[in-house]
Every structure is written in structure tokens, then in C-alpha cells.
Design an enzyme around this catalytic site. Sequence first.
Site, PDB file in Angstrom:
ATOM      1  N   ASP A  73       0.835  -1.203   0.000  1.00 34.43           N
ATOM      2  CA  ASP A  73       0.000   0.000   0.000  1.00 34.43           C
ATOM      3  C   ASP A  73       0.871   1.255   0.000  1.00 34.43           C
ATOM      4  O   ASP A  73       0.617   2.216   0.727  1.00 34.43           O
ATOM      5  CB  ASP A  73      -0.961   0.003   1.193  1.00 34.43           C
ATOM      6  CG  ASP A  73      -2.040   1.072   1.077  1.00 34.43           C
ATOM      7  OD1 ASP A  73      -2.309   1.526  -0.048  1.00 34.43           O
ATOM      8  OD2 ASP A  73      -2.597   1.461   2.119  1.00 34.43           O
ATOM      9  N   HIS A 116      -4.176   2.268  11.417  1.00 38.12           N
ATOM     10  CA  HIS A 116      -3.799   0.862  11.378  1.00 38.12           C
ATOM     11  C   HIS A 116      -2.280   0.740  11.377  1.00 38.12           C
ATOM     12  O   HIS A 116      -1.565   1.726  11.165  1.00 38.12           O
ATOM     13  CB  HIS A 116      -4.366   0.188  10.122  1.00 38.12           C
ATOM     14  CG  HIS A 116      -4.033   0.939   8.860  1.00 38.12           C
ATOM     15  ND1 HIS A 116      -4.947   1.735   8.211  1.00 38.12           N
ATOM     16  CD2 HIS A 116      -2.890   1.043   8.148  1.00 38.12           C
ATOM     17  CE1 HIS A 116      -4.381   2.287   7.147  1.00 38.12           C
ATOM     18  NE2 HIS A 116      -3.127   1.875   7.092  1.00 38.12           N
ATOM     19  N   GLN A 181      -3.427  -4.706   7.044  1.00 43.74           N
ATOM     20  CA  GLN A 181      -3.413  -3.455   7.798  1.00 43.74           C
ATOM     21  C   GLN A 181      -4.452  -3.515   8.922  1.00 43.74           C
ATOM     22  O   GLN A 181      -5.504  -2.890   8.843  1.00 43.74           O
ATOM     23  CB  GLN A 181      -3.689  -2.264   6.872  1.00 43.74           C
ATOM     24  CG  GLN A 181      -2.592  -2.026   5.847  1.00 43.74           C
ATOM     25  CD  GLN A 181      -3.005  -1.041   4.772  1.00 43.74           C
ATOM     26  OE1 GLN A 181      -4.109  -1.105   4.245  1.00 43.74           O
ATOM     27  NE2 GLN A 181      -2.110  -0.134   4.429  1.00 43.74           N
ATOM     28  N   ASP A 183      -6.663  -2.758  12.102  1.00 44.02           N
ATOM     29  CA  ASP A 183      -7.035  -1.494  12.744  1.00 44.02           C
ATOM     30  C   ASP A 183      -6.501  -1.432  14.171  1.00 44.02           C
ATOM     31  O   ASP A 183      -6.670  -2.379  14.948  1.00 44.02           O
ATOM     32  CB  ASP A 183      -8.558  -1.353  12.810  1.00 44.02           C
ATOM     33  CG  ASP A 183      -9.200  -1.181  11.445  1.00 44.02           C
ATOM     34  OD1 ASP A 183      -8.460  -1.077  10.452  1.00 44.02           O
ATOM     35  OD2 ASP A 183     -10.440  -1.157  11.388  1.00 44.02           O
ATOM     36  N   ARG A 211       0.109  15.023   8.841  1.00 50.16           N
ATOM     37  CA  ARG A 211      -1.095  14.723   8.075  1.00 50.16           C
ATOM     38  C   ARG A 211      -1.714  13.474   8.683  1.00 50.16           C
ATOM     39  O   ARG A 211      -1.105  12.410   8.698  1.00 50.16           O
ATOM     40  CB  ARG A 211      -0.745  14.474   6.609  1.00 50.16           C
ATOM     41  CG  ARG A 211      -1.895  13.950   5.759  1.00 50.16           C
ATOM     42  CD  ARG A 211      -1.372  13.519   4.399  1.00 50.16           C
ATOM     43  NE  ARG A 211      -2.395  12.909   3.569  1.00 50.16           N
ATOM     44  CZ  ARG A 211      -2.711  11.623   3.568  1.00 50.16           C
ATOM     45  NH1 ARG A 211      -2.087  10.786   4.396  1.00 50.16           N
ATOM     46  NH2 ARG A 211      -3.640  11.151   2.761  1.00 50.16           N
ATOM     47  N   ASP A 213      -3.695  10.542   8.434  1.00 49.61           N
ATOM     48  CA  ASP A 213      -4.212   9.690   7.375  1.00 49.61           C
ATOM     49  C   ASP A 213      -5.537   9.066   7.815  1.00 49.61           C
ATOM     50  O   ASP A 213      -5.691   8.634   8.959  1.00 49.61           O
ATOM     51  CB  ASP A 213      -3.190   8.585   7.077  1.00 49.61           C
ATOM     52  CG  ASP A 213      -3.625   7.670   5.960  1.00 49.61           C
ATOM     53  OD1 ASP A 213      -3.762   8.156   4.833  1.00 49.61           O
ATOM     54  OD2 ASP A 213      -3.825   6.474   6.222  1.00 49.61           O
ATOM     55  N   GLU A 252      -6.979  14.208   6.520  1.00 48.75           N
ATOM     56  CA  GLU A 252      -7.537  13.619   5.311  1.00 48.75           C
ATOM     57  C   GLU A 252      -8.942  13.152   5.674  1.00 48.75           C
ATOM     58  O   GLU A 252      -9.124  12.079   6.246  1.00 48.75           O
ATOM     59  CB  GLU A 252      -6.691  12.442   4.833  1.00 48.75           C
ATOM     60  CG  GLU A 252      -7.194  11.873   3.516  1.00 48.75           C
ATOM     61  CD  GLU A 252      -6.689  10.467   3.228  1.00 48.75           C
ATOM     62  OE1 GLU A 252      -6.639  10.098   2.045  1.00 48.75           O
ATOM     63  OE2 GLU A 252      -6.382   9.718   4.183  1.00 48.75           O
ATOM     64  N   ASP A 317      -3.558   8.839  -4.795  1.00 52.03           N
ATOM     65  CA  ASP A 317      -4.461   7.706  -4.647  1.00 52.03           C
ATOM     66  C   ASP A 317      -5.371   7.703  -5.875  1.00 52.03           C
ATOM     67  O   ASP A 317      -4.938   8.031  -6.962  1.00 52.03           O
ATOM     68  CB  ASP A 317      -5.259   7.835  -3.354  1.00 52.03           C
ATOM     69  CG  ASP A 317      -4.363   7.797  -2.121  1.00 52.03           C
ATOM     70  OD1 ASP A 317      -3.337   7.107  -2.176  1.00 52.03           O
ATOM     71  OD2 ASP A 317      -4.692   8.460  -1.129  1.00 52.03           O
TER      72      ASP A 317
END
Length: 532
Positions: A73, A116, A181, A183, A211, A213, A252, A317
Amino acid sequence: MTAEREKKGGAHEGERSWVAGTTFYGVDVVRFYDGNGDGLGDLPGITEKLDHIASLGVGCLWLLPFYPSDRADNGYAITDYIGVDPRFGSLDDFRVLTGEAHRRGIRILLDLVVHHTSSKHPWFQAAESDQGSRYRDYYVWSKDEPEDSESKSVFPHEEDGIWDYSERAQAFYRHRFYRFQPDLHLANEEVWDNIKRVVDFWIALGADGFRIDAATLMFSEPDDSPSMFAERFDDLRRYLDDRAPYVALIGEADVPAHDLGSYFKNGRFDLLYNFIANNAAYLSLTRQSARPLAASLTTVREALGPGAMLNFMRNLDELDLEQLDEDERAEVLNDFAPQEDMHIYGRGIRRSWAAMMHTEDQLRMTMSLLFALPGAPLLMNGQEIGMGDDLGRSGRDAVRLPMQWSPEAAGGFTANEGSEGAGTTRADGPRGYLRVNVRDQSDRPDSLLTLVRDIASVRRRFPQVGCGDWQQVDAPEPVLALRYGNMLTLHNLSREPQQVEVASDARLVLGVDATQGELPGYGFSWLEAPER
């Protein structure tokens, strides 16, 4: 350490006021510039290219994850929050980069990816292997298989739900993103304390902001307390105010306008990504009308409160169109992504900004528009030269291409021509590095790169643009007209020329001279025009 960094207490919001008028520049570290010849971008490579970044008027450099991971990712599956992946350099390299950036007046923004971890993170490994481990409660588990559905996943069509079974743990764990990933259980006080320690660590090394995410999803499950979002982010803001009040938090958060206020309350966030205006901009371009974008700006301002928005045309993305209704989304997809392989997740587009634009004039106009909108502008590396995409690559990787510095082998990204990194560069096509690169555009007065640098110069001269009081000015339907004091910006979102009324004593600063009463198709004009 600067005097700004030594300040403690006081008017904390004023300490972070730098965000509102700053140009942000996002760098995908692994694909930006190879400083050591191993075929991968790295932190020393970014340091080497800081003068290019500064030439764009950048005030804040956002570094995408460079932490230890297996790069799943794109590095957002992290195995160590307080380290540098050795492929990208060292902590000393980060210190050098930060120092050189600060010397140029550029702040550093880091990704805080705490929704995560990677399933390979030591916390999760310990949680899986021992039910009695303190790390078990770092994640969200269920002994019985919960009701599940593909629609709950951030990546529908790639993940069939948000729960996966761990044989080692003999239980199901939650993952809103990919199954690798898991949580984090953010209601756990020990988890939250660890997150604050991570923040402390990077601030000590020079970070100026974080930031957050996937901020929208951090406290969105039924087992979370309704007040957990407020409690956690109020706590984080107080924590920062006591230690480093200049540090900004950027969220975000792809949320509707009526939810914006909660993110800015009590100074929780300083900027939010402006998904609302982003989606409206593409709808306006599709309809050749400024009305959707103009309406979105008004809606956001009414809901905003004391915060500000971070504007972008495209990130790395997908171009997520969730703020549009189904019919509007279909319009935009039909215009900018007419082929099925250009779509992704049933909600977005995986083409690059430049590749989507129908003409070079449309691309230049949207670049100017980005810098004229209320809020702070964000460019991702390569957008300043109009890099393309590679739809032959899977998923979101279509727009994650190595930076194109020159027409030389591998686009000047790396000297290691046989490396995997060099193999992902694109030489051919209308936006390959043979035609689109920094070196060639630096010498051309009509290039996109020159335009970005010119806009940066104008924004330095007229700092009220973007962060000052603004108003919409009457104009023909396809034209978005915004006034910031004595600066008037006009953008024609249609391919047809439009008649505009401009005061006779207005003075052209950038773009087309609209004082003659006409704005050509996809034309733009920045005018010094005293208010009446």
C-alpha cells in the site's frame, strides 16, 4: 532551533497560522530522486532537489511514508513508526533534509498513519501470538465471525469485507483497509500514549506538522464512544500546544460540508483536504460551468468556522468522487474516464490530472485555478510539469511514477538503469520523460513549470490570495471570478470564449489580458484591480 520553535504557550492558533497561505508539495519518496544510485528515491535525493522545490514557492514539504515497511500500500502498512526505512536513508539523513528545508523557509509535514499498522508490526505479531499479551488490546478482535460486507471496506472489489481470521490468534481482527493493515484500537489509552510519543519523536527531529491519514475512519465504528473523536483530538491538540504550538495537524477527511465544523472545533485540525471543492471542480469542468464549483466554495465557507481547506486537483491515490451524487459521478466519469480500466473502486478515477485534461490550455487553466481558490494549494511531485500515468500498472499505481527530471535514461530519476525503479519510468507517449521533464520545461517560458513558478511569484506579491477575505464576483456562467482585495482572478472553465467586464484601470499580473473584455476558452487572468 528558530525563535518560533522556542515559543511555548501563548496564542496557539496564531502559532499555526502559517498553514493558511502556504503552498504544499507532496513527495513520494521512493519515486522522487535516487541520491545513492540504488534505483530507489531516498531522503538524500530530496535534499539534493530542494532548490527545485523552493522554486515552486513551496512553504511546506509533505513526505509520504518513508518509515520501515514492506512497501505494501505504497508504504502505508508501517512496521516501525520511529525509524527510516534503510532503503531511503537514515535518521541523520532526515535531520539533514529538515535542516536544509528550514534554511530555505520550507516546513516539513509527515504522515501520521495511526488508523492501522502493518500485520508485520511487532505489536500485531505479539497480539496474535499471545492472548494475554498487553498488545492484544492494541487491535480490534472478535471471537465469532461478525457480519461483514464488501461495502464496508475502503477498497471494495479488492477486499470482500473488513474482518479477517488469524489462525495464530484464533480470532477475527478488523481491517477497514487491506487485510495486512489491522485497525488499531484507538480507545486504548496505551495505544494513544504511544501515538503521542511518535509525534514527540518526529517533532524533536524537526517536523512542523502531521497529516492524519484516514482521519474520517479513526473513530467510526459502533464500538467507539460517540465522543471518542472529540476526546482524542482535543487531547492531541492540548498535548501539542504544551510542547510545540507551531505544529499543524492536517486531516484527510472526505466528509460532507455539515461535518467540517467538528474537525476544526477547539483547534483540532488546522487544514482539511477539500474533497468537496475538488469533486465540484471536475463537475464544473464536465459541465463547462462554474456553478458547481462556485456553490461548493460558498457551502464550505458557511460550514467552515475557524479552519481552512487544502485544495488539490489530484493526489496519488484515486480521484475519489464520493462527494458527487450518482448521476453527477457518471457525468464526470464519462468525460474524464470514458474507458472501464480508468475506473477504480466503483467511485473514482485512476488517471493523472494532466492525462485527464482534454487540452493543454485546460491543464494550464486548472493549474492556475488551484492556486486561486480559497485555502492552501497542494501539488504532488510531477504535477508541476504535467506528468502522465501508466494504466498498465495495477490499481492506484497508475499515477505513481518516478519523477521525470530530464530526457536522459530513466528520466534522470536514477543512474541505475537496470534497477526496478528505472524500469517503472516511462519514456514514450505524449507525457513520457522524453517530452515532459523538468530540465526542458525550465528553459521554456511557455511551459507548465514556468507557469507554476510565475504563480508562486504572484502569490508572494499578493499574499492575500487564498488566505485573505474573498468574494465571488458576477461573471458569465462558465467563469469563476474571485476577488481578494485588490486582486481579481478570472477562470473560464469552458472551451468557448466569454465576455467579461473588467475595470479600465485594472492591470494584468498573470495570464491573458482580460481588460479587453474577453476571456478565451480555458483562459485565465490575474488582475490587480482596485475595489470600487
